[in-house]
Enzyme design. Structure first.
Site, PDB file in Angstrom:
ATOM      1  N   LYS A 134      29.714  48.544  83.872  1.00  0.00           N
ATOM      2  CA  LYS A 134      29.963  47.906  85.161  1.00  0.00           C
ATOM      3  C   LYS A 134      28.841  48.211  86.149  1.00  0.00           C
ATOM      4  CE  LYS A 134      33.628  51.288  85.850  1.00  0.00           C
ATOM      5  NZ  LYS A 134      34.943  51.557  86.417  1.00  0.00           N
ATOM      6  N   ARG A 151      48.164  48.113  88.202  1.00  0.00           N
ATOM      7  CA  ARG A 151      47.662  46.744  88.117  1.00  0.00           C
ATOM      8  C   ARG A 151      47.401  46.433  86.649  1.00  0.00           C
ATOM      9  NH1 ARG A 151      43.085  48.319  92.164  1.00  0.00           N
ATOM     10  NH2 ARG A 151      43.301  50.106  90.786  1.00  0.00           N
ATOM     11  N   ASP A 180      41.666  55.354  91.652  1.00  0.00           N
ATOM     12  CA  ASP A 180      42.001  54.517  90.513  1.00  0.00           C
ATOM     13  C   ASP A 180      42.127  55.395  89.284  1.00  0.00           C
ATOM     14  OD1 ASP A 180      41.947  52.331  92.134  1.00  0.00           O
ATOM     15  OD2 ASP A 180      40.060  51.520  91.387  1.00  0.00           O
ATOM     16  N   ARG A 208      46.547  52.354  91.210  1.00  0.00           N
ATOM     17  CA  ARG A 208      45.992  52.676  92.519  1.00  0.00           C
ATOM     18  C   ARG A 208      46.878  53.733  93.158  1.00  0.00           C
ATOM     19  NH1 ARG A 208      42.879  50.279  96.252  1.00  0.00           N
ATOM     20  NH2 ARG A 208      41.430  50.228  94.476  1.00  0.00           N
ATOM     21  N   ARG A 225      40.751  43.578  82.563  1.00  0.00           N
ATOM     22  CA  ARG A 225      40.722  44.056  83.939  1.00  0.00           C
ATOM     23  C   ARG A 225      42.098  43.930  84.574  1.00  0.00           C
ATOM     24  NH1 ARG A 225      36.289  40.122  86.246  1.00  0.00           N
ATOM     25  NH2 ARG A 225      37.682  38.702  85.103  1.00  0.00           N
ATOM     26  N   GLU A 259      37.718  55.658  89.593  1.00  0.00           N
ATOM     27  CA  GLU A 259      37.019  55.325  90.832  1.00  0.00           C
ATOM     28  C   GLU A 259      37.681  56.037  92.004  1.00  0.00           C
ATOM     29  OE1 GLU A 259      36.230  51.257  91.807  1.00  0.00           O
ATOM     30  OE2 GLU A 259      35.603  50.727  89.770  1.00  0.00           O
ATOM     31  N   ASN A 306      38.108  55.015  95.900  1.00  0.00           N
ATOM     32  CA  ASN A 306      37.912  53.932  96.871  1.00  0.00           C
ATOM     33  C   ASN A 306      38.108  54.455  98.284  1.00  0.00           C
ATOM     34  OD1 ASN A 306      37.896  51.229  95.122  1.00  0.00           O
ATOM     35  ND2 ASN A 306      39.341  52.674  94.208  1.00  0.00           N
ATOM     36  N   LYS A 310      32.157  54.211  93.007  1.00  0.00           N
ATOM     37  CA  LYS A 310      32.086  54.520  91.587  1.00  0.00           C
ATOM     38  C   LYS A 310      31.448  55.885  91.350  1.00  0.00           C
ATOM     39  CE  LYS A 310      32.438  49.789  89.964  1.00  0.00           C
ATOM     40  NZ  LYS A 310      32.831  49.226  91.261  1.00  0.00           N
TER      41      LYS A 310
END
Length: 315
Positions: free
Chosen positions: A160, A225, A273, A210, A233, A281, A283, A125
């Protein structure tokens, strides 16, 4: 080549969608030999080298009893041609310690992907702070009053935890501020824990994308997603629907701006993301979505990844 995966227990793999399984399948198809262990199996002692109790395996070609264990042995990590760190988050103390053991293995001659030091330096993050030109309004703090001021400015926000995964612990607060104080107390533990707050991006309705980057280059398809029902979410673990689609011009701009920077630091595989036109984000621990993209778009992500791995090992 001999390839060691440091991952979650093999028995827990959901092979119909698991990205690590897709990597293993492509590696075996090319004639490489596979082994696996968990972070808890890593060990080091004075006068020796980092070693692990590993399971040497072969894939069976079925999705249920998907692997056969050929033997179990204690082996030094430097004996393998490559070590792939594929342990899922959370990035907790044990994950942190594992990166130090893997880094010691590097000093002894092991080739580790993604690079352990880079895993530590890019918390998933907080890594967006370096690339603020691509992000939406974001606040990182443990101060409740600062969160409330951010809410007053942006009206709709997302809060978050920094160590969450799969959409865990994410809250949306609307313009009315309902339950904001209670949510802050829950997440920041009365001011003792740092959290992230971001302006709510309504483009989440079209999906949390993603975007995969391999060796600094974007995969041409992402997995959007999409939240289902009343959910905010899009995470697949939270019930989101994954839809493969070509990268947009903005997706490419973000990926091409970030990918080469991270690749130069030893991050062979990265998952960005993106919601709408904003990076949310970065990842690096165990990016996923290989199989969903391959199944829906016909693009073999695992083959591209193994190409990149083989090229890195040849250097």
């Amino acid at each position: 080549m001999n390839i060691l995966f440091v991952a979650d227990p093999l028995e827990a793999f959901q092979t119909y969608k698991d990205t690590t399984f897709a990597m293993m399948r492509e590696l075996q198809r090319r004639g490489h030999r596979l082994a696996a262990c968990e972070p808890r199996h890593l060990s080091w002692r004075t006068g020796g080298v980092v070693h692990a109790q590993v399971r040497e395996i072969a894939l069976t070609g079925t999705l249920d009893d998907w692997f056969a264990q050929e033997r179990c042995a204690t082996r030094a990590l430097r004996e393998f041609d490559a070590v792939l760190m594929r342990k899922d988050p959370p990035f907790d103390s044990e994950y942190f310690y594992a990166t130090h053991l893997l880094e010691q293995a590097e000093r002894e001659g092991a080739r580790v992907f993604n690079k352990p030091a880079a895993l530590r330096d890019h918390p998933e993050k907080l890594a967006i702070m370096e690339f603020a030109q691509f992000t939406g309004p974001t606040l990182v703090t443990r101060d409740a009053d600062e969160v409330k001021r951010f809410h007053a400015e942006h009206q709709e926000i997302i809060l978050k935890p920094l160590d969450g995964m799969g959409g865990m612990g994410i809250f949306r607060v609307g313009a009315d501020g309902l339950n904001l104080g209670s949510i802050i107390e829950t997440l920041n533990r009365h001011g003792t824990t740092t959290i992230m707050v971001q302006r709510f991006l309504p483009e989440i309705a079209q999906g949390d994308k993603r975007v995969l980057v391999i060796a600094g280059k974007p995969v041409p398809y992402c997995l959007a997603r999409i939240p289902q029902g009343s959910e905010i979410r899009g995470n697949l673990a939270a019930g989101g629907k994954g839809v493969a689609q070509p990268l947009s011009a903005r997706d490419l701009e973000i990926a091409n701006g970030i990918g080469p920077v991270l690749a130069a630091r030893g991050l062979l595989l990265v998952g960005l993301d993106v919601i709408g036109e904003r990076l949310t984000e970065v990842n690096v621990t165990s990016p996923t979505c290989f199989q969903e993209i391959a199944q829906q778009a016909g693009f073999d992500v695992a083959a591209v990844f193994v190409d990149a791995l083989e090229a890195a090992l040849a250097r």
